[in-house]
Motif scaffolding. Sequence first.
Motif, PDB file in Angstrom:
ATOM      1  N   GLU A 199       0.813  -1.223   0.000  1.00 55.01           N
ATOM      2  CA  GLU A 199       0.000   0.000   0.000  1.00 55.01           C
ATOM      3  C   GLU A 199       0.844   1.269   0.000  1.00 55.01           C
ATOM      4  OE1 GLU A 199       0.881  -0.734   4.381  1.00 55.01           O
ATOM      5  OE2 GLU A 199       0.676  -1.880   2.518  1.00 55.01           O
ATOM      6  N   LEU A 200       2.157   1.156   0.080  1.00 57.19           N
ATOM      7  CA  LEU A 200       3.015   2.329   0.253  1.00 57.19           C
ATOM      8  C   LEU A 200       3.351   2.999  -1.077  1.00 57.19           C
ATOM      9  CD1 LEU A 200       5.510   1.008   2.947  1.00 57.19           C
ATOM     10  CD2 LEU A 200       3.447   2.380   3.287  1.00 57.19           C
ATOM     11  N   ALA A 201       3.326   4.318  -1.071  1.00 57.70           N
ATOM     12  CA  ALA A 201       3.750   5.126  -2.217  1.00 57.70           C
ATOM     13  C   ALA A 201       4.645   6.242  -1.691  1.00 57.70           C
ATOM     14  CB  ALA A 201       2.548   5.709  -2.949  1.00 57.70           C
ATOM     15  N   MET A 202       5.513   6.741  -2.562  1.00 61.57           N
ATOM     16  CA  MET A 202       6.423   7.803  -2.151  1.00 61.57           C
ATOM     17  C   MET A 202       5.745   9.163  -2.262  1.00 61.57           C
ATOM     18  SD  MET A 202       9.180   6.499  -1.042  1.00 61.57           S
ATOM     19  CE  MET A 202      10.428   7.792  -1.105  1.00 61.57           C
ATOM     20  N   ALA A 208      -2.847   5.895  -5.650  1.00 63.08           N
ATOM     21  CA  ALA A 208      -3.851   5.002  -6.209  1.00 63.08           C
ATOM     22  C   ALA A 208      -4.816   4.602  -5.095  1.00 63.08           C
ATOM     23  CB  ALA A 208      -3.179   3.771  -6.813  1.00 63.08           C
ATOM     24  N   PRO A 209      -5.997   4.074  -5.448  1.00 63.54           N
ATOM     25  CA  PRO A 209      -6.930   3.632  -4.413  1.00 63.54           C
ATOM     26  C   PRO A 209      -6.274   2.639  -3.450  1.00 63.54           C
ATOM     27  CG  PRO A 209      -8.012   3.659  -6.543  1.00 63.54           C
ATOM     28  CD  PRO A 209      -6.561   3.933  -6.807  1.00 63.54           C
ATOM     29  N   GLY A 210      -6.418   2.892  -2.148  1.00 63.13           N
ATOM     30  CA  GLY A 210      -5.871   2.015  -1.122  1.00 63.13           C
ATOM     31  C   GLY A 210      -4.440   2.306  -0.731  1.00 63.13           C
ATOM     32  N   GLU A 211      -3.788   3.269  -1.387  1.00 64.83           N
ATOM     33  CA  GLU A 211      -2.380   3.561  -1.081  1.00 64.83           C
ATOM     34  C   GLU A 211      -2.266   4.667  -0.034  1.00 64.83           C
ATOM     35  OE1 GLU A 211       0.144   2.381  -5.076  1.00 64.83           O
ATOM     36  OE2 GLU A 211      -0.439   4.479  -4.790  1.00 64.83           O
ATOM     37  N   ILE A 212      -1.145   4.662   0.671  1.00 68.70           N
ATOM     38  CA  ILE A 212      -0.786   5.729   1.601  1.00 68.70           C
ATOM     39  C   ILE A 212       0.667   6.111   1.355  1.00 68.70           C
ATOM     40  CG2 ILE A 212      -2.421   4.995   3.383  1.00 68.70           C
ATOM     41  CD1 ILE A 212      -0.031   3.721   4.862  1.00 68.70           C
ATOM     42  N   TYR A 213       1.028   7.305   1.801  1.00 70.56           N
ATOM     43  CA  TYR A 213       2.411   7.740   1.613  1.00 70.56           C
ATOM     44  C   TYR A 213       3.322   7.074   2.644  1.00 70.56           C
ATOM     45  CZ  TYR A 213       0.892  11.267  -1.714  1.00 70.56           C
ATOM     46  OH  TYR A 213       0.370  11.896  -2.817  1.00 70.56           O
ATOM     47  N   ASN A 214       4.539   6.811   2.218  1.00 65.61           N
ATOM     48  CA  ASN A 214       5.521   6.104   3.037  1.00 65.61           C
ATOM     49  C   ASN A 214       6.186   7.069   4.013  1.00 65.61           C
ATOM     50  OD1 ASN A 214       7.401   4.357   4.084  1.00 65.61           O
ATOM     51  ND2 ASN A 214       8.652   4.223   2.238  1.00 65.61           N
ATOM     52  N   SER A 215       5.469   7.427   5.075  1.00 65.90           N
ATOM     53  CA  SER A 215       6.036   8.341   6.076  1.00 65.90           C
ATOM     54  C   SER A 215       7.131   7.664   6.887  1.00 65.90           C
ATOM     55  CB  SER A 215       4.935   8.844   7.013  1.00 65.90           C
ATOM     56  OG  SER A 215       4.322   7.763   7.701  1.00 65.90           O
ATOM     57  N   ASN A 216       7.058   6.347   7.056  1.00 65.61           N
ATOM     58  CA  ASN A 216       8.035   5.646   7.884  1.00 65.61           C
ATOM     59  C   ASN A 216       9.445   5.746   7.325  1.00 65.61           C
ATOM     60  OD1 ASN A 216       6.154   4.913   9.750  1.00 65.61           O
ATOM     61  ND2 ASN A 216       5.940   2.799   9.056  1.00 65.61           N
ATOM     62  N   ARG A 217       9.555   5.784   6.009  1.00 62.01           N
ATOM     63  CA  ARG A 217      10.886   5.890   5.405  1.00 62.01           C
ATOM     64  C   ARG A 217      11.570   7.174   5.869  1.00 62.01           C
ATOM     65  NH1 ARG A 217      14.251   9.365   2.221  1.00 62.01           N
ATOM     66  NH2 ARG A 217      15.725   8.047   1.089  1.00 62.01           N
ATOM     67  N   LEU A 224      17.759   8.174  12.177  1.00 65.80           N
ATOM     68  CA  LEU A 224      19.119   7.661  12.013  1.00 65.80           C
ATOM     69  C   LEU A 224      20.112   8.780  11.741  1.00 65.80           C
ATOM     70  CD1 LEU A 224      18.278   4.491   9.911  1.00 65.80           C
ATOM     71  CD2 LEU A 224      19.129   4.517  12.255  1.00 65.80           C
ATOM     72  N   THR A 225      19.653   9.815  11.028  1.00 64.63           N
ATOM     73  CA  THR A 225      20.527  10.952  10.749  1.00 64.63           C
ATOM     74  C   THR A 225      20.934  11.650  12.041  1.00 64.63           C
ATOM     75  OG1 THR A 225      19.556  11.286   8.551  1.00 64.63           O
ATOM     76  CG2 THR A 225      20.708  13.155   9.531  1.00 64.63           C
ATOM     77  N   THR A 226      19.999  11.773  12.996  1.00 68.74           N
ATOM     78  CA  THR A 226      20.347  12.407  14.271  1.00 68.74           C
ATOM     79  C   THR A 226      21.411  11.619  15.021  1.00 68.74           C
ATOM     80  OG1 THR A 226      18.632  11.258  15.554  1.00 68.74           O
ATOM     81  CG2 THR A 226      18.001  13.320  14.493  1.00 68.74           C
ATOM     82  N   LEU A 227      21.549  10.335  14.712  1.00 66.96           N
ATOM     83  CA  LEU A 227      22.558   9.497  15.363  1.00 66.96           C
ATOM     84  C   LEU A 227      23.834   9.387  14.538  1.00 66.96           C
ATOM     85  CD1 LEU A 227      20.290   6.612  16.706  1.00 66.96           C
ATOM     86  CD2 LEU A 227      21.329   8.463  18.008  1.00 66.96           C
ATOM     87  N   GLY A 228      23.893  10.074  13.412  1.00 68.65           N
ATOM     88  CA  GLY A 228      25.113  10.075  12.618  1.00 68.65           C
ATOM     89  C   GLY A 228      25.377   8.787  11.870  1.00 68.65           C
ATOM     90  N   CYS A 229      24.328   8.033  11.547  1.00 68.67           N
ATOM     91  CA  CYS A 229      24.509   6.755  10.840  1.00 68.67           C
ATOM     92  C   CYS A 229      24.679   6.974   9.340  1.00 68.67           C
ATOM     93  CB  CYS A 229      23.312   5.835  11.081  1.00 68.67           C
ATOM     94  SG  CYS A 229      23.069   5.369  12.806  1.00 68.67           S
ATOM     95  N   GLU A 230      25.329   6.027   8.699  1.00 69.33           N
ATOM     96  CA  GLU A 230      25.363   5.957   7.241  1.00 69.33           C
ATOM     97  C   GLU A 230      24.169   5.109   6.821  1.00 69.33           C
ATOM     98  OE1 GLU A 230      28.132   3.979   3.739  1.00 69.33           O
ATOM     99  OE2 GLU A 230      29.086   4.670   5.605  1.00 69.33           O
ATOM    100  N   ILE A 231      23.274   5.679   6.018  1.00 66.70           N
ATOM    101  CA  ILE A 231      21.987   5.050   5.744  1.00 66.70           C
ATOM    102  C   ILE A 231      21.947   4.478   4.335  1.00 66.70           C
ATOM    103  CG2 ILE A 231      19.486   5.404   5.727  1.00 66.70           C
ATOM    104  CD1 ILE A 231      20.081   7.928   7.496  1.00 66.70           C
ATOM    105  N   LEU A 232      21.520   3.218   4.235  1.00 66.31           N
ATOM    106  CA  LEU A 232      21.341   2.547   2.954  1.00 66.31           C
ATOM    107  C   LEU A 232      19.854   2.230   2.809  1.00 66.31           C
ATOM    108  CD1 LEU A 232      24.287   0.019   3.413  1.00 66.31           C
ATOM    109  CD2 LEU A 232      24.387   2.276   2.350  1.00 66.31           C
ATOM    110  N   ASP A 233      19.197   2.830   1.816  1.00 66.92           N
ATOM    111  CA  ASP A 233      17.756   2.685   1.650  1.00 66.92           C
ATOM    112  C   ASP A 233      17.464   1.566   0.658  1.00 66.92           C
ATOM    113  OD1 ASP A 233      15.057   2.932   1.554  1.00 66.92           O
ATOM    114  OD2 ASP A 233      15.025   5.050   0.979  1.00 66.92           O
ATOM    115  N   VAL A 234      16.935   0.457   1.163  1.00 60.99           N
ATOM    116  CA  VAL A 234      16.587  -0.671   0.298  1.00 60.99           C
ATOM    117  C   VAL A 234      15.271  -0.411  -0.428  1.00 60.99           C
ATOM    118  CG1 VAL A 234      16.112  -3.160   0.275  1.00 60.99           C
ATOM    119  CG2 VAL A 234      17.860  -2.243   1.796  1.00 60.99           C
ATOM    120  N   GLY A 235      14.429   0.476   0.110  1.00 53.57           N
ATOM    121  CA  GLY A 235      13.201   0.856  -0.564  1.00 53.57           C
ATOM    122  C   GLY A 235      11.971   0.178  -0.004  1.00 53.57           C
ATOM    123  N   ILE A 236      10.896   0.237  -0.801  1.00 53.31           N
ATOM    124  CA  ILE A 236       9.617  -0.370  -0.425  1.00 53.31           C
ATOM    125  C   ILE A 236       9.612  -1.822  -0.885  1.00 53.31           C
ATOM    126  CG2 ILE A 236       7.124  -0.306  -0.785  1.00 53.31           C
ATOM    127  CD1 ILE A 236       7.402   2.735  -1.207  1.00 53.31           C
TER     128      ILE A 236
END
Length: 426
Positions: A199-202, A208-217, A224-236
């Motif tokens: 159901e996730l969209a960026m 689309a019907p039934g979709e929501i925006y991916n706020s969790n990403r 993680l940025t506040t902790l100074g991590c190097e972030i790798l985004d695998v996606g939805i």
Amino acid sequence: MASGDQNRRGTDAARPPLWPLETALERLLGAARPVGERESVRLDQALGRVLAAPLPSGVPLPGWDNSAMDGYAVRAADLPEPGRALRVTQRIPAGAVGVPVEPGCAARIFTGAPVPPGADAVVVQEVCVQDGDQVCVDATVRAGQNIRRAGEEIGVGTEVLAAGTRLAPQHLGMAAAVGAAELSVKRRLRVAILATGDELAMPGQPLAPGEIYNSNRFLLHSLLTTLGCEILDVGIVGDTLERTEAALAEGASAADLVLVSGGVSVGEEDHVRPALERLGRVDLWNLAIRPGKPLVFGHIIGDGVEIPVIGSPGNPVALFIVFCLLIRPFILRSQGVAGEVLPRPIWCEAGFDWPRPDKRREYVRARLQSGEFGVSGRPRVVVYPSRSSAMISSLVWAEGLAVIPEGQTLSAGEAVAFLPFSELLG
């Protein structure tokens, strides 16, 4: 679905008991393995990094006897009683070096300036009256007053910062004060993030019907940025076991830690736990807290290494709370932080009633009433009117979390623990 999966997703009576928060934290922190690699960075790049080696001072602080006040450097023997006058023979601002003070003389001196030879006291300017080259001192003077001695704060070789310190502005000021231009720090922790759900969209895309925006990403990325991590985004990641397994393996191949949002409960579309069992093992599942019950912790095993995986709830409030209470301490320990990594509550007065006890400990979005204090003298805290873990607006409203212990009720005016966001996010 295999019969084992069906059994695992059976009735509540067949499921293992929920993990108390303290027990889960003990398990997570015990499993954290600090990164071993280190690098050298300039001071202006070191904020938030974790110090890899102790920092000794290469200089004494102060570097010389210096004046703690604006005033006059004198010989105490010349001023046995108030009302004596001395001849002012020199002026010593900070950064200058004076000449010896002769008997019967004084030096006008300013804070931080080196005390000239011969002088053994500094008299504050407020008790002095200067007229031309004469100064009258209307005070009793003792040797050593208002002088900061060389090395009285820090001696050469003294450890000023311990290994495992997460570097804050005051630590960098300390490092600069002892002359360090660079610091040896742990390399950044690499964290892979993925969000499950068909159901996730960026944001920016039409829904689309039934979709929501991916706020969790974006929530996870910023935390993680506040902790100074190097972030790798695998996606939805789509809601299939095969896609979930492939995404977990992809994240583990490049990161020190994999974080998953959603897909960790017991529904037919929740595949994180069985995928993790295929790739390694599950060490912990489901917490005795609200919100945030659906959590899975385990390891992906391969090529002689074990990569930790933490799967958190898909509801944004639950994700946020689980991150603050468990994931953040785990990350700090994995970064090499040696000190306390758990948030410290402050005690407040409840500005609300909580009449119905719950089997699980509840972390309620809350805020302090501005300028309001209860009869106990403690600040008064109020809570958000809804308990829904899907209402991300409640996090914007809140300033922290009120902690309602399991099995307890609460009445207005009673003491309640409050975890401010400054502790949970700092």
